[in-house]
Design an enzyme around this catalytic site. Structure first.
Site, short mmCIF file in Angstrom:
data_model
loop_
_atom_site.label_atom_id
_atom_site.label_comp_id
_atom_site.label_asym_id
_atom_site.label_seq_id
_atom_site.Cartn_x
_atom_site.Cartn_y
_atom_site.Cartn_z
N GLU A 80 0.81 -1.23 0.00
CA GLU A 80 0.00 0.00 0.00
C GLU A 80 0.84 1.27 0.00
OE1 GLU A 80 -3.48 0.30 2.38
OE2 GLU A 80 -4.12 -1.76 2.02
N HIS A 318 -2.73 -1.84 10.06
CA HIS A 318 -2.14 -3.16 10.33
C HIS A 318 -0.93 -2.95 11.23
CE1 HIS A 318 -3.75 -6.09 7.12
NE2 HIS A 318 -4.48 -4.99 7.04
#
Length: 457
Positions: A80, A318
């Site tokens: 990402e 995360h």
């Protein structure tokens, strides 16, 4: 790359981290990714995660006895990274530590978000874009538009005793529901199927394969089975904790603190400030390092980047995962349990193939329905536009203002009809053929396995 003594095999410390780098969508994106870069460069002080909410002042770092150089990794796999300025800052900030880097490009709106930082020289790179990856009509999810992929990075051998490392970094399609079409289980299963084939090829070619990334698949699911049983790779966290591995059901009953320490949970932990609204039992492990047990052995593994950025929160939605891997001597490589395949293991693989074929069959119905109704919408829209050209000539004489309404409706119908037509005739056919190809590959593998097991299967 550390060694205990001159004759010891070298160790390599990995980090895999989904950085949550969506432009305009991810909260405090620029500040967070700059903080990640600063921390990797050794020039950032974060607030240690504490368990004060759970009756203890002990920090996560203290419970693990983390050394001062804990953020000193050899290879870092990122996911990402979707904004070029973020990547530019990361590389400029960490170049003195990680001189070798690579950002992979793919997709329509942006790249797949995959990147590598390394102390070890990069020898070769390759990007494989998954042929089955979401739908363009689900534009608000974006998986199709970023071109979810698998990046392959081959590093130069550390010495004459070690094979080259082959790092397969991926961020597979996300689930947006537990069940149904929005779960995208078929897409992740197909991606895992392709990934497993490439991993097996590189492993047979002699590379020390490491599959890392946010695989969006819980342990025990079909994609996870493909990535381990089909390839012979093992989960580094499970390899290290095989004698005291915590089951998925047990993780659900643990405190969020213990879920991180003993369960290795990296996603949906309520101790993550961006996931604090989740239920405690939703915490799971989606970020992995799957390794070739013939060539590598896990000597340490833990969840990282659990600290918080002052006045901001967690580094990402995360937590990161890190493992230290030690090379095995080439002349001492033995066949793993996966290669010496028992009959029970082969039967389990056959069940995986049958499950995959069932998933493909179910999703094939969805894909055909999507193609059919969008094509029908295009046809109806075409007839409507033709009809409006006839009708407007009569209504204009009685009510001239009605022409504006007819024109507006024609524009809306034309645009939506053409878009659905393109999705149906271009993407729809492509997806159906890709599904058919995967189905044939699985059937070929199943047929070969059935012959090996005998006619009873």
């Amino acid at each position: 790359m550390s060694t205990a003594h001159d004759n010891a095999m070298p160790k390599v410390k990995f980090l895999t981290f989904n950085t949550w780098g969506l432009k305009y969508v991810s909260k405090h994106r620029s500040i967070r990714l700059r903080a990640i870069a600063d921390k990797l460069s050794g020039k950032f002080g974060a607030i240690p995660l504490t368990e004060s909410l759970y009756g203890s002042s002990e920090t996560y770092q203290e419970s693990y006895h983390v050394p001062d150089n804990d953020d000193d990794y050899d290879v870092i796999a990122l996911q990402e990274i979707w904004v070029q300025e973020d990547w530019d800052y990361i590389t400029s900030r960490t170049r003195h530590v990680y001189p070798y880097s690579r950002l992979f490009s793919s997709g329509i709106l942006t790249g797949p978000g995959l990147a590598i930082l390394s102390k070890i020289p990069i020898e070769k790179t390759f990007l494989y874009r998954f042929p089955i990856n979401g739908r363009p009509s689900a534009f608000w999810r974006g998986d199709w538009y970023v071109g979810k992929s698998l990046s392959v990075t081959i590093l130069k051998p550390l010495n004459e005793k070690t094979p080259s490392l082959c790092i397969l970094n991926s961020h597979m399609h996300a689930p947006y529901a537990q069940k149904g079409d929005a779960a995208y289980l078929c897409h992740r299963s197909c991606q895992a199927w392709d990934l497993s084939k490439l991993a097996k090829l590189y492993s047979k070619a002699g590379y020390a394969v490491v599959v890392v990334g946010d695989l969006n698949s819980k342990p025990g699911t079909l994609p996870h089975k493909f990535l381990t049983m089909e390839t012979g790779l093992v989960d580094s966290f499970e390899q290290l904790h095989q004698n005291d591995l915590v089951s998925l059901d047990r993780i659900k009953t643990m405190t969020p603190w213990h879920q991180i320490i003993y369960g290795g949970t990296t996603c949906d932990s309520i101790l993550n400030t961006w996931r604090a609204q989740r239920k405690p039992w939703e915490a799971c492990r989606l970020d992995y390092a799957l390794i070739d047990p013939n060539k590598l052995e896990t000597v340490d593994a833990s969840v990282k980047f659990t600290e918080r950025i002052p006045n901001i929160g967690s580094f990402s939605d995360h937590f990161a995962y890190s493992c230290t891997l030690q090379f095995k001597p080439i002349n001492n490589i033995n066949k793993s349990k996966m290669e010496v395949e028992s009959r029970e293991f082969l039967i389990q693989k056959l069940q995986n193939y049958n499950e995959m074929l069932s998933i493909l069959q179910d999703y094939n119905k969805t894909a055909r329905w999507q193609k059919t109704w969008r094509g029908f919408h295009f046809l109806i829209s075409s007839l409507y536009v033709i009809g409006v050209h006839v009708v407007v000539t009569f209504t204009a004489e009685k009510a001239g203002w009605s022409s504006v309404l007819w024109l507006f409706s024609t524009v809306v119908v034309t645009v939506t009809g053409v878009l659905d037509g393109l999705i149906s005739f271009l993407f729809g056919n492509k997806e159906l053929r890709a599904l058919q190809e995967v189905s044939r590959e699985v059937l070929d593998s199943r047929s070969s396995l059935q012959q090996e097991l005998g006619n009873s299967y």
